[in-house]
Every structure is written in structure tokens, then in C-alpha cells.
Motif scaffolding. Structure first.
Motif, PDB file in Angstrom:
ATOM      1  N   ASN A   1       8.153   7.840   9.097  1.00  0.00           N
ATOM      2  CA  ASN A   1       8.398   7.557  10.520  1.00  0.00           C
ATOM      3  C   ASN A   1       9.857   7.202  10.770  1.00  0.00           C
ATOM      4  N   LYS A   2      10.437   6.391   9.880  1.00  0.00           N
ATOM      5  CA  LYS A   2      11.852   6.047  10.029  1.00  0.00           C
ATOM      6  C   LYS A   2      12.717   7.292   9.911  1.00  0.00           C
ATOM      7  N   LEU A   3      12.440   8.119   8.913  1.00  0.00           N
ATOM      8  CA  LEU A   3      13.213   9.346   8.727  1.00  0.00           C
ATOM      9  C   LEU A   3      13.056  10.293   9.902  1.00  0.00           C
ATOM     10  N   ASP A   4      11.848  10.367  10.422  1.00  0.00           N
ATOM     11  CA  ASP A   4      11.606  11.234  11.570  1.00  0.00           C
ATOM     12  C   ASP A   4      12.462  10.796  12.763  1.00  0.00           C
ATOM     13  N   GLY A   5      12.484   9.503  13.032  1.00  0.00           N
ATOM     14  CA  GLY A   5      13.299   8.987  14.123  1.00  0.00           C
ATOM     15  C   GLY A   5      14.784   9.230  13.912  1.00  0.00           C
TER      16      GLY A   5
ATOM     17  N   ASN B   1       0.848  -1.179   0.000  1.00  0.00           N
ATOM     18  CA  ASN B   1       0.000   0.000   0.000  1.00  0.00           C
ATOM     19  C   ASN B   1       0.895   1.245   0.000  1.00  0.00           C
ATOM     20  N   PRO B   2       0.830   2.080  -1.033  1.00  0.00           N
ATOM     21  CA  PRO B   2       1.717   3.255  -1.119  1.00  0.00           C
ATOM     22  C   PRO B   2       1.607   4.202   0.066  1.00  0.00           C
ATOM     23  N   GLU B   3       0.407   4.395   0.585  1.00  0.00           N
ATOM     24  CA  GLU B   3       0.231   5.321   1.711  1.00  0.00           C
ATOM     25  C   GLU B   3       0.913   4.782   2.972  1.00  0.00           C
ATOM     26  N   ILE B   4       0.752   3.483   3.217  1.00  0.00           N
ATOM     27  CA  ILE B   4       1.386   2.869   4.389  1.00  0.00           C
ATOM     28  C   ILE B   4       2.902   2.883   4.224  1.00  0.00           C
ATOM     29  N   LEU B   5       3.378   2.606   3.021  1.00  0.00           N
ATOM     30  CA  LEU B   5       4.812   2.639   2.738  1.00  0.00           C
ATOM     31  C   LEU B   5       5.379   4.035   2.993  1.00  0.00           C
ATOM     32  N   GLU B   6       4.697   5.046   2.478  1.00  0.00           N
ATOM     33  CA  GLU B   6       5.157   6.426   2.666  1.00  0.00           C
ATOM     34  C   GLU B   6       5.189   6.799   4.144  1.00  0.00           C
ATOM     35  N   LYS B   7       4.159   6.412   4.887  1.00  0.00           N
ATOM     36  CA  LYS B   7       4.101   6.716   6.319  1.00  0.00           C
ATOM     37  C   LYS B   7       5.218   5.998   7.080  1.00  0.00           C
ATOM     38  N   ALA B   8       5.483   4.734   6.723  1.00  0.00           N
ATOM     39  CA  ALA B   8       6.539   3.970   7.390  1.00  0.00           C
ATOM     40  C   ALA B   8       7.907   4.600   7.136  1.00  0.00           C
TER      41      ALA B   8
ATOM     42  N   GLN C   1      15.862  20.334  14.426  1.00  0.00           N
ATOM     43  CA  GLN C   1      15.874  21.723  14.866  1.00  0.00           C
ATOM     44  C   GLN C   1      16.288  22.674  13.749  1.00  0.00           C
ATOM     45  N   THR C   2      16.977  22.160  12.737  1.00  0.00           N
ATOM     46  CA  THR C   2      17.537  23.043  11.719  1.00  0.00           C
ATOM     47  C   THR C   2      16.698  23.144  10.452  1.00  0.00           C
ATOM     48  N   VAL C   3      15.868  22.144  10.180  1.00  0.00           N
ATOM     49  CA  VAL C   3      15.092  22.133   8.939  1.00  0.00           C
ATOM     50  C   VAL C   3      13.656  21.752   9.256  1.00  0.00           C
ATOM     51  N   LYS C   4      12.717  22.374   8.560  1.00  0.00           N
ATOM     52  CA  LYS C   4      11.305  22.064   8.754  1.00  0.00           C
ATOM     53  C   LYS C   4      10.857  21.088   7.653  1.00  0.00           C
ATOM     54  N   TRP C   5      10.327  19.940   8.069  1.00  0.00           N
ATOM     55  CA  TRP C   5       9.822  18.946   7.129  1.00  0.00           C
ATOM     56  C   TRP C   5       8.321  18.838   7.277  1.00  0.00           C
ATOM     57  N   ASP C   6       7.635  18.943   6.148  1.00  0.00           N
ATOM     58  CA  ASP C   6       6.188  18.792   6.153  1.00  0.00           C
ATOM     59  C   ASP C   6       5.732  17.560   5.380  1.00  0.00           C
ATOM     60  N   THR C   7       6.511  17.187   4.359  1.00  0.00           N
ATOM     61  CA  THR C   7       6.154  16.032   3.533  1.00  0.00           C
ATOM     62  C   THR C   7       7.345  15.102   3.426  1.00  0.00           C
ATOM     63  N   LEU C   8       7.096  13.901   2.958  1.00  0.00           N
ATOM     64  CA  LEU C   8       8.180  12.926   2.793  1.00  0.00           C
ATOM     65  C   LEU C   8       9.243  13.457   1.831  1.00  0.00           C
ATOM     66  N   SER C   9       8.843  14.113   0.775  1.00  0.00           N
ATOM     67  CA  SER C   9       9.828  14.649  -0.184  1.00  0.00           C
ATOM     68  C   SER C   9      10.718  15.717   0.445  1.00  0.00           C
TER      69      SER C   9
END
Length: 131
Positions: free
Chosen positions: A107-111, A97-104, A120-128
Motif C-alpha cells: 500500500n505504501k509503495l502503491d501510494g 503478521n507477514p501477510e499484513i506486513l506485505e500488504k502495508a 503508468q510506465t510499469v505494471k505491478w502485480d506482486t510486492l516483489s
């Protein structure tokens, strides 16, 4: 003359150097990659051809630890060993599922970015935005 141990499994570069395990010096080629003008490259190699060791070596280079490279080509070069954050991202996510893949992946990138104090240095709003 004693023979060094030969690496048979994946081990961090640090351990290879600390335990004097046999290592074929590829730091000249790593230096060429790091000092390219266009700063973009794609690495694709078959299994068991040293991709993980290359990433561990890059991690040590970006840690700024020139001393760990004593006796290797890059240590004698003009490379300055600037400190840079290194993020190891595995894209092994079990989802069709593309949506679940993108969210996973997000989440990994966020961690990873939180652990490296990059949030603290960059604002991320989307996976890209991460990339």
C-alpha cells in the motif's frame, strides 16, 4: 568571518544549502556511489550518522538541480545530474503478521508510485514487482 549555523536536527539538503548551514561536502563519495559499474550498494550506519541527510542529498541530485550544489565537489564534476524519481519508503510497519506486513508495504509503495506518476510506465502485480 562569521560562523555558519551547525545542523542539530534532520533538515532537507535544500534547506541546509538555502540557509547556509554548515555542511561537510560528501558529494565526491556520493558521485562514486552513483557512477559505480555494478549499481548496487548497501548503506548501513548507526543512528545520528547522516543517513537521512544522504537521502535528501540524493533527492536533490536526482531532481537535476546542479545549481543547488554550487561550490561542492559534484558541481565541478562531469556528473550530468539526470532527473530520476525518488521514493522515500519507510518500512516502519507495526505488524508481526507477514501477510499484513506485505500488504502495508504494498500500500505504501502503491501510494508512492502513484504520487510519482510511475504507475503508468510499469505494471505491478506482486510486492516483489515493485522492487
Amino acid at each position: 568571518m562569521t560562523m555558519n549555523e551547525i545542523l542539530l536536527t534532520d533538515r532537507p539538503f535544500r534547506e541546509i544549502r538555502d540557509k547556509n548551514i554548515f555542511y561537510v561536502d560528501k558529494t565526491r563519495y556520493i558521485h562514486q556511489l552513483l557512477t559505480r559499474v555494478d549499481n548496487s550498494f548497501f548503506l548501513s550506519r548507526p543512528r545520528r550518522f547522516g543517513k537521512t541527510l544522504l537521502l535528501y542529498t540524493l533527492e536533490e541530485i536526482f531532481s537535476g538541480n546542479r545549481e543547488r550544489f554550487k561550490g561542492l565537489w559534484i558541481e565541478r564534476s562531469d556528473y550530468a545530474f539526470p532527473r530520476r524519481p525518488v521514493l522515500f519508503l519507510s518500512l516502519a510497519v507495526d505488524s508481526e503478521n507477514p501477510e499484513i506486513l506485505e500488504k502495508a508495504i504494498a500500500n505504501k509503495l502503491d501510494g508512492l508510485t502513484q504520487a510519482a506518476n510511475l504507475r503508468q510506465t510499469v505494471k505491478w502485480d506482486t510486492l516483489s514487482d515493485y522492487f
